[in-house]
Design a protein around this motif. Structure first.
Motif, PDB file in Angstrom:
ATOM      1  N   ASP A 233       0.831  -1.198   0.000  1.00  0.00           N
ATOM      2  CA  ASP A 233       0.000   0.000   0.000  1.00  0.00           C
ATOM      3  C   ASP A 233       0.867   1.250   0.000  1.00  0.00           C
ATOM      4  O   ASP A 233       1.929   1.285   0.645  1.00  0.00           O
ATOM      5  N   GLY A 234       0.394   2.282  -0.686  1.00  0.00           N
ATOM      6  CA  GLY A 234       1.145   3.524  -0.762  1.00  0.00           C
ATOM      7  C   GLY A 234       1.107   4.357   0.497  1.00  0.00           C
ATOM      8  O   GLY A 234       1.883   5.313   0.631  1.00  0.00           O
ATOM      9  N   ASP A 235       0.207   4.023   1.434  1.00  0.00           N
ATOM     10  CA  ASP A 235       0.112   4.833   2.648  1.00  0.00           C
ATOM     11  C   ASP A 235       1.179   4.478   3.678  1.00  0.00           C
ATOM     12  O   ASP A 235       1.227   5.075   4.757  1.00  0.00           O
ATOM     13  N   ARG A 236       2.022   3.498   3.379  1.00  0.00           N
ATOM     14  CA  ARG A 236       3.147   3.164   4.247  1.00  0.00           C
ATOM     15  C   ARG A 236       4.439   3.579   3.542  1.00  0.00           C
ATOM     16  O   ARG A 236       4.989   2.852   2.733  1.00  0.00           O
ATOM     17  N   LYS A 237       4.902   4.794   3.857  1.00  0.00           N
ATOM     18  CA  LYS A 237       6.087   5.326   3.183  1.00  0.00           C
ATOM     19  C   LYS A 237       7.310   4.444   3.406  1.00  0.00           C
ATOM     20  O   LYS A 237       8.142   4.281   2.505  1.00  0.00           O
TER      21      LYS A 237
ATOM     22  N   ARG B  25      17.591  -5.972  -6.767  1.00  0.00           N
ATOM     23  CA  ARG B  25      17.308  -7.129  -5.926  1.00  0.00           C
ATOM     24  C   ARG B  25      15.917  -7.685  -6.183  1.00  0.00           C
ATOM     25  O   ARG B  25      15.526  -8.681  -5.581  1.00  0.00           O
ATOM     26  N   ILE B  26      15.159  -7.034  -7.058  1.00  0.00           N
ATOM     27  CA  ILE B  26      13.846  -7.532  -7.469  1.00  0.00           C
ATOM     28  C   ILE B  26      13.885  -7.772  -8.966  1.00  0.00           C
ATOM     29  O   ILE B  26      13.949  -6.833  -9.760  1.00  0.00           O
ATOM     30  N   CYS B  27      13.886  -9.024  -9.361  1.00  0.00           N
ATOM     31  CA  CYS B  27      13.803  -9.371 -10.779  1.00  0.00           C
ATOM     32  C   CYS B  27      12.343  -9.694 -11.066  1.00  0.00           C
ATOM     33  O   CYS B  27      11.896 -10.823 -10.906  1.00  0.00           O
ATOM     34  N   GLY B  28      11.586  -8.686 -11.430  1.00  0.00           N
ATOM     35  CA  GLY B  28      10.156  -8.865 -11.632  1.00  0.00           C
ATOM     36  C   GLY B  28       9.458  -7.520 -11.640  1.00  0.00           C
ATOM     37  O   GLY B  28       9.873  -6.600 -12.349  1.00  0.00           O
ATOM     38  N   ARG B  29       8.426  -7.381 -10.824  1.00  0.00           N
ATOM     39  CA  ARG B  29       7.632  -6.158 -10.788  1.00  0.00           C
ATOM     40  C   ARG B  29       7.257  -5.826  -9.351  1.00  0.00           C
ATOM     41  O   ARG B  29       7.155  -6.711  -8.507  1.00  0.00           O
ATOM     42  N   PHE B  30       7.051  -4.537  -9.087  1.00  0.00           N
ATOM     43  CA  PHE B  30       6.436  -4.165  -7.824  1.00  0.00           C
ATOM     44  C   PHE B  30       5.281  -3.211  -8.108  1.00  0.00           C
ATOM     45  O   PHE B  30       5.296  -2.471  -9.094  1.00  0.00           O
ATOM     46  N   PHE B  31       4.272  -3.273  -7.252  1.00  0.00           N
ATOM     47  CA  PHE B  31       3.041  -2.513  -7.449  1.00  0.00           C
ATOM     48  C   PHE B  31       2.708  -1.750  -6.169  1.00  0.00           C
ATOM     49  O   PHE B  31       2.620  -2.346  -5.095  1.00  0.00           O
ATOM     50  N   ILE B  32       2.538  -0.444  -6.294  1.00  0.00           N
ATOM     51  CA  ILE B  32       2.160   0.397  -5.166  1.00  0.00           C
ATOM     52  C   ILE B  32       0.686   0.736  -5.308  1.00  0.00           C
ATOM     53  O   ILE B  32       0.265   1.355  -6.294  1.00  0.00           O
TER      54      ILE B  32
END
Length: 226
Positions: free
Chosen positions: A98-102, A116-123
């Protein structure tokens, strides 16, 4: 021969039926049917939502991990060893927070910058509920829950007023319990709630404004990686 697939694999629909049948089929020919995407989420809502699509044990090539309180540790991702294992095993890492956790967002972005992340991240901005659903849609899903717990038609207005003044999933839970305590006494933003949200999203992948729901886009991205 008639029913050959059913006799050998348990179903006449091997690759378009039960996933376990597809796994049995490729296993029989010595093909690789293991995990292709390992998806990390921060809580039970997301775990339940994605589990409604992929299952929770890697049966579709996507393995889900609920990080809970392990997202961040001393300013870095709290699951460093998992990400390293993914890199070594040639498994794509997907991360959703979640984007509400900076602190969460900063740690995930830093991990991505350091490769260190071979893939995707989603906020999910500001959180899973409000990134993917309108207030009207959330009210509809909540009302279905309330009706299952004996809500009367005249209580719908109270729920509407409660939802109208919320802007986060946490507020949504607090306000619905405040105005309809009896109906939402056992309500939690948990696995069941996530499954309800995803059921709605899967049936309605586009938001009322015409944009694709972020969680649906993320699911499709994972499926392309299989």
């Amino acid at each position: 021969p008639t029913n050959m697939k059913k006799d050998r694999y348990g179903s006449n629909r091997v690759l378009d039926g039960e996933r376990s049948m597809a796994n049995a089929f490729v296993r029989g020919f010595g093909l690789d049917y293991g995990v292709r995407v390992r998806w990390y989420v921060e809580g039970y809502t997301e775990w339940g939502a994605l589990g409604a699509v992929f299952g929770r044990f890697g049966g579709t090539g996507v393995e889900l991990h609920n990080l809970r309180a392990r997202v961040v540790s001393k300013g870095r991702t709290g699951f460093e060893s998992n990400l390293q294992t993914d890199l070594e095993g040639k498994v794509f890492s997907f991360v959703m927070v979640d984007g509400d956790r900076k602190d969460y967002v900063d740690a995930i972005r830093k991990a991505a910058e350091e490769d260190r992340i071979c893939g995707r991240f989603f906020i999910q901005e500001p959180d899973f509920e409000f990134a993917n659903f309108t207030k009207e849609e959330l009210e509809q899903i909540l009302w279905e829950y309330a009706e299952e717990h004996g809500a009367l038609s005249e209580e719908r207005k109270q729920l509407h007023e409660a939802v109208r003044h919320t802007s986060s999933g946490r507020e949504l839970e607090e306000e619905t319990k405040r105005v309809l305590t009896e109906r939402f006494r056992d309500f939690r933003r948990n696995q069941d709630w996530g499954e309800r949200l995803m059921t709605f999203a899967w049936a309605n992948p586009g938001r009322p404004d015409g944009e694709m729901r972020p969680v649906i886009e993320a699911v499709w991205a994972a499926q392309r990686g299989l």
